[in-house]
Design a protein around this motif. Structure first.
Motif, PDB file in Angstrom:
ATOM      1  N   TRP A  98      41.687  45.623  32.002  1.00  0.00           N
ATOM      2  CA  TRP A  98      41.637  44.348  32.123  1.00  0.00           C
ATOM      3  C   TRP A  98      42.682  43.494  31.114  1.00  0.00           C
ATOM      4  O   TRP A  98      43.615  42.804  31.407  1.00  0.00           O
ATOM      5  CB  TRP A  98      40.242  43.618  31.728  1.00  0.00           C
ATOM      6  N   LEU A  99      42.422  43.934  29.791  1.00  0.00           N
ATOM      7  CA  LEU A  99      43.497  43.317  28.749  1.00  0.00           C
ATOM      8  C   LEU A  99      44.877  43.772  29.049  1.00  0.00           C
ATOM      9  O   LEU A  99      45.647  42.685  28.845  1.00  0.00           O
ATOM     10  CB  LEU A  99      43.073  43.735  27.305  1.00  0.00           C
ATOM     11  N   SER A 100      45.165  44.819  29.402  1.00  0.00           N
ATOM     12  CA  SER A 100      46.463  45.168  29.683  1.00  0.00           C
ATOM     13  C   SER A 100      47.047  44.467  30.765  1.00  0.00           C
ATOM     14  O   SER A 100      48.182  44.090  30.768  1.00  0.00           O
ATOM     15  CB  SER A 100      46.701  46.651  29.803  1.00  0.00           C
ATOM     16  N   SER A 101      46.268  44.382  31.877  1.00  0.00           N
ATOM     17  CA  SER A 101      46.992  43.947  33.107  1.00  0.00           C
ATOM     18  C   SER A 101      46.848  42.287  33.057  1.00  0.00           C
ATOM     19  O   SER A 101      47.560  41.667  33.563  1.00  0.00           O
ATOM     20  CB  SER A 101      45.970  44.349  34.219  1.00  0.00           C
ATOM     21  N   LYS A 102      46.004  41.686  32.294  1.00  0.00           N
ATOM     22  CA  LYS A 102      45.844  40.210  32.274  1.00  0.00           C
ATOM     23  C   LYS A 102      46.522  39.598  31.065  1.00  0.00           C
ATOM     24  O   LYS A 102      47.089  38.676  31.289  1.00  0.00           O
ATOM     25  CB  LYS A 102      44.405  39.848  32.383  1.00  0.00           C
TER      26      LYS A 102
ATOM     27  N   ALA B  52      35.074  36.321  30.487  1.00  0.00           N
ATOM     28  CA  ALA B  52      34.025  35.666  31.377  1.00  0.00           C
ATOM     29  C   ALA B  52      34.506  34.729  32.120  1.00  0.00           C
ATOM     30  O   ALA B  52      33.984  34.133  33.218  1.00  0.00           O
ATOM     31  CB  ALA B  52      33.101  34.964  30.269  1.00  0.00           C
ATOM     32  N   ALA B  53      35.514  34.097  32.151  1.00  0.00           N
ATOM     33  CA  ALA B  53      36.376  33.171  32.900  1.00  0.00           C
ATOM     34  C   ALA B  53      36.980  33.623  34.186  1.00  0.00           C
ATOM     35  O   ALA B  53      37.306  32.996  34.965  1.00  0.00           O
ATOM     36  CB  ALA B  53      37.477  32.515  32.020  1.00  0.00           C
ATOM     37  N   ASP B  54      36.907  35.031  34.194  1.00  0.00           N
ATOM     38  CA  ASP B  54      37.485  35.893  35.472  1.00  0.00           C
ATOM     39  C   ASP B  54      36.212  36.101  36.146  1.00  0.00           C
ATOM     40  O   ASP B  54      35.409  36.957  35.723  1.00  0.00           O
ATOM     41  CB  ASP B  54      38.213  37.065  35.000  1.00  0.00           C
TER      42      ASP B  54
ATOM     43  N   TYR C 151      35.481  39.718  37.040  1.00  0.00           N
ATOM     44  CA  TYR C 151      35.201  40.615  35.880  1.00  0.00           C
ATOM     45  C   TYR C 151      34.051  40.083  34.856  1.00  0.00           C
ATOM     46  O   TYR C 151      33.689  41.034  34.300  1.00  0.00           O
ATOM     47  CB  TYR C 151      36.527  40.662  35.196  1.00  0.00           C
ATOM     48  N   LYS C 152      33.665  38.882  35.240  1.00  0.00           N
ATOM     49  CA  LYS C 152      32.448  38.545  34.342  1.00  0.00           C
ATOM     50  C   LYS C 152      31.184  39.586  34.021  1.00  0.00           C
ATOM     51  O   LYS C 152      30.940  39.665  32.976  1.00  0.00           O
ATOM     52  CB  LYS C 152      32.099  37.271  34.758  1.00  0.00           C
TER      53      LYS C 152
END
Length: 709
Positions: free
Chosen positions: A151-155, A276-278, A281-282
């Protein structure tokens, strides 16, 4: 006294004055940086505990006000700069008094359920000490978000390892640049003095130091750079954007970071809110956060107790019905630790002083967790449940539990946690169930770092919960530091003890040296150093290795006694072993403690094991009766100091004519009694070819013959 809102409004005006950012940079340098020569010492760390210093929350408040308008970067005249600085300290003192007014006026009603606690708690919440070290935030972030890499890499365009590397590099750059800027100031005229350039940095500088690609560096810096004017920050308890995004953009493309602690805290906390705002993914983010907390607890406790004694996700069953769940179960002899971990934090509404929200947050973070642990503790002591692993295999405890310790652990900094626990948690203490120990993962990390053996760690937990109602502290690191220095044992004559923040300097120093590689003393002078290499310390380590219920009980007692008594025991062990080596007979000494409520007999008996055990038990029985003690311990050692057997006598004292007769010749006053050692040394004739009585193993003529005794 002016109101909090009036003082806050004046601070807002001051913070947006022309060139004020230079004064704030000076304050950040003065109050946050430590200088040392060759190696860091406690005296160097003490400057962080002066009452005139602004703490992290105060400085963050000022930064949050500075950014509400376009920053004027012009350097003020020296007199104006000094006026800004002096006025800031005066206003922050006034602001503290305004926030603390409710606490001061309600001091007699603290803990009264009928009195709203919200306004009272605002002062300890805002001004409570930090529970986490900067390096803990930085390093634990990698563990916390390790499963969120995709998630971190893509977002966001970076990995958590890269982000941690960038944050580490920022700290190194800031230390170097601030020092260089300060040295340059000394050669410049006063009108040009400013420390502000030391707090500015570029992506290229970070790339050079961190080894992270420039693309990822820029992505990390962008993620933590302030994007708004922070206009919603209307009071000290409102959301402050600079807490989540502490990097301030500069006109030339660089960024300004006035407080390094803010970036490490944001690294630890902000990514969760991004995820958490996604909505898609939350759920995964919440799942990973809970798994991190449990894994962290398991890893830290495994380091102390060993993997075989630390069990995760243990279910308790009564027949087919689940009776309870334990996040982490630790076994040490007949002592158990039940850990219930939560990933809850204090909400923004609670920080504002909302009484109902403060209690609701505490209920979710602590009370529910404690009640769950308490239920499991009851079942464990009753023995009415079957324990099962996540694989549904039955778990057999090595010993019938005698005591259960409940640890409630949260994964985030929870302001005034100890204070709130005193206010809101209704504890149930019964035979075998100790009071709960409420903590965050940062304290658990420090405890397992400094107290790295089972008996040391469990002994501290035992003492801390025993004195929970007597100790007033801002945060738990103070109590731990005091214990490392002086042993956290309070006598019955102490009704209440207040420990000031500066006591934690010794622990702060040791943790910083261990984790940051700074030269200095890794262990505070105290309980871990004063008996290193002695017979007393070797005895403690043997007790830990055995994990035997009888010797564990003795170990707890040995860890609570004073330094002089410890030295008497150390000397006594050496003396009885020396005598036993010399003549092959049984020698012993006795120590009575706490006005003879407890005592210890230590034998050195080279004879047959069963006979030695019977002799020890009989002697302890007589000694316990003689001194009318509640509890008595016995320990039998071999001539190599190894423990052969132990005994615990724990039953009420009752007068007996038969026992009076058997103990007629025994000493009846408390103290330390060594069986005839000096008399023997004076009367026994030692042959030239006999073993030397010093215990060296050499013949007397080769060792002490002709030497001063």
């Amino acid at each position: 006294m002016r109101s909090e809102s009036d003082v806050f409004a004046e601070l807002a005006v001051l913070s947006t004055s022309p060139g004020y950012v230079h004064a704030l940079a000076y304050i950040c340098h003065q109050d946050n940086f430590i200088t040392y020569e060759k190696e860091m010492k406690v005296a160097d760390m003490q400057k962080l505990f002066t009452h005139s210093r602004l703490i992290r929350t105060e400085i963050t408040t000022l930064i949050g006000l500075v950014v509400q308008k376009e920053i004027d970067w012009q350097l003020p005249e020296p007199a104006t700069m000094q006026e800004y600085i002096d006025r800031t300290y005066r206003l922050m003192d006034e602001f503290h008094a305004a926030i603390g007014a409710s606490l001061f006026h309600s001091i007699k009603t603290i803990g009264d359920p009928s009195t709203p606690q919200g306004s009272i708690l605002r002062e300890p919440i805002f001004y409570g000490g930090e529970s986490a070290y900067s390096f803990q935030y930085r390093d634990f972030s990698v563990e916390k978000y390790g499963h969120d890499e995709v998630w971190l890499s893509s977002k966001k365009g970076f990995s958590i390892q890269a982000a941690a590397g960038v944050v580490r590099a920022i700290g190194e750059i800031q230390n170097t640049k601030v020092l260089a800027t300060h040295r340059a100031m000394l050669k410049a005229p006063p009108a040009d003095w400013t420390i502000l350039p030391g707090f500015c940095l570029s992506a290229e500088e970070v790339e050079c130091i961190s080894g992270v690609s420039l693309k990822e560096v820029k992505a990390v810096l962008d993620a933590f750079t302030l994007q708004d004017r922070n206009t919603h920050f209307s009071d000290a308890s409102a959301f402050n954007s600079v807490a989540a995004s502490p990097l301030i953009p500069l006109p030339d493309g660089r960024v300004l970071l006035l407080q390094y602690y803010s970036i490490v805290e944001a690294l630890y906390e902000s990514p969760f809110y991004w995820m958490a705002a996604d909505d898609a993914y939350k759920a995964t983010a919440f799942k990973h956060r809970g798994e991190f907390t449990e894994s962290f607890v398991v890893n830290r406790l495994t380091k102390v107790f060993g993997a075989e004694n630390v069990l995760r996700n243990v279910d308790l069953f009564q027949g087919k019905n689940k009776a309870g769940e334990i996040d982490v179960l630790v076994t040490f002899g007949d002592r158990l630790i039940v850990v219930q971990a939560k990933s809850k934090r204090l909400t923004l509404e609670a920080r504002k002083g909302n009484d109902g929200q403060i209690k609701a947050d505490f209920q979710k973070a602590i009370t529910d967790s404690y009640e769950q642990g308490l239920l499991c503790a009851r079942h464990l002591l009753a023995g009415d449940c079957v324990l099962r692993s996540p694989q549904n295999s039955e778990i057999k405890l090595p010993w019938k539990p005698k005591e259960v310790f409940i640890l409630n652990v949260v994964s985030d900094h929870y302001p005034a946690l100890s204070f709130q626990a005193r206010q809101f948690l209704k504890q149930e203490v019964s035979e075998g169930i100790r009071p709960p120990f409420i903590m965050d993962i940062f304290l658990l990390d420090a405890m397992t770092e400094m107290l790295e053996t089972p008996l040391r760690l469990l002994g501290y937990i035992n003492q801390r919960v025993l004195h929970a109602d007597k100790l007033l502290i801002q945060h738990e690191l103070i109590a731990l530091s005091f214990h490392l220095k002086e042993n956290l044992w309070l006598s019955d004559e102490h009704d209440m003890v207040l420990l000031d923040d500066d006591i934690s300097a010794d622990l702060d120093l040791a943790m910083t040296i261990r984790r940051e590689g700074i030269p200095g003393n890794r262990t505070p002078d105290g309980i871990l150093t004063r008996f290193a290499g002695t017979a007393f310390e070797r005895l403690i380590r043997q007790i830990e290795q055995r994990g035997d219920p009888a010797t564990i009980e003795l170990g707890f007692l040995l860890l609570t006694i004073g330094e002089d008594t410890c030295r008497h025991i150390d000397n006594g062990i050496q003396e009885v072993i020396r005598q036993a080596k010399f003549d092959g007979a049984v020698h012993d000494f006795t120590v009575s403690l706490g006005e003879a409520q407890e005592g210890i007999c230590i034998h050195c008996n080279p004879g047959e094991t069963d006979a030695a055990a019977k002799k020890l038990a009989a002697h302890c029985h007589l000694r316990k009766y003689t001194l009318k003690a509640r509890k008595w311990f016995g320990l039998c050692l071999d001539t190599d100091e190894s423990i052969r057997t132990g005994v615990v006598l724990d039953y009420p004292w009752h007068q007996s004519d038969e026992m009076d007769a058997q103990t007629a010749g025994m000493q009846r006053r408390p103290g330390i009694t060594l069986s005839g050692s000096s008399a023997m040394r004076g009367k026994a004739k030692i042959g030239r070819n006999d073993l030397c009585p010093c215990g060296s193993g050499m013949k007397y003529k080769k060792c002490h013959l002709g030497k001063a005794d």
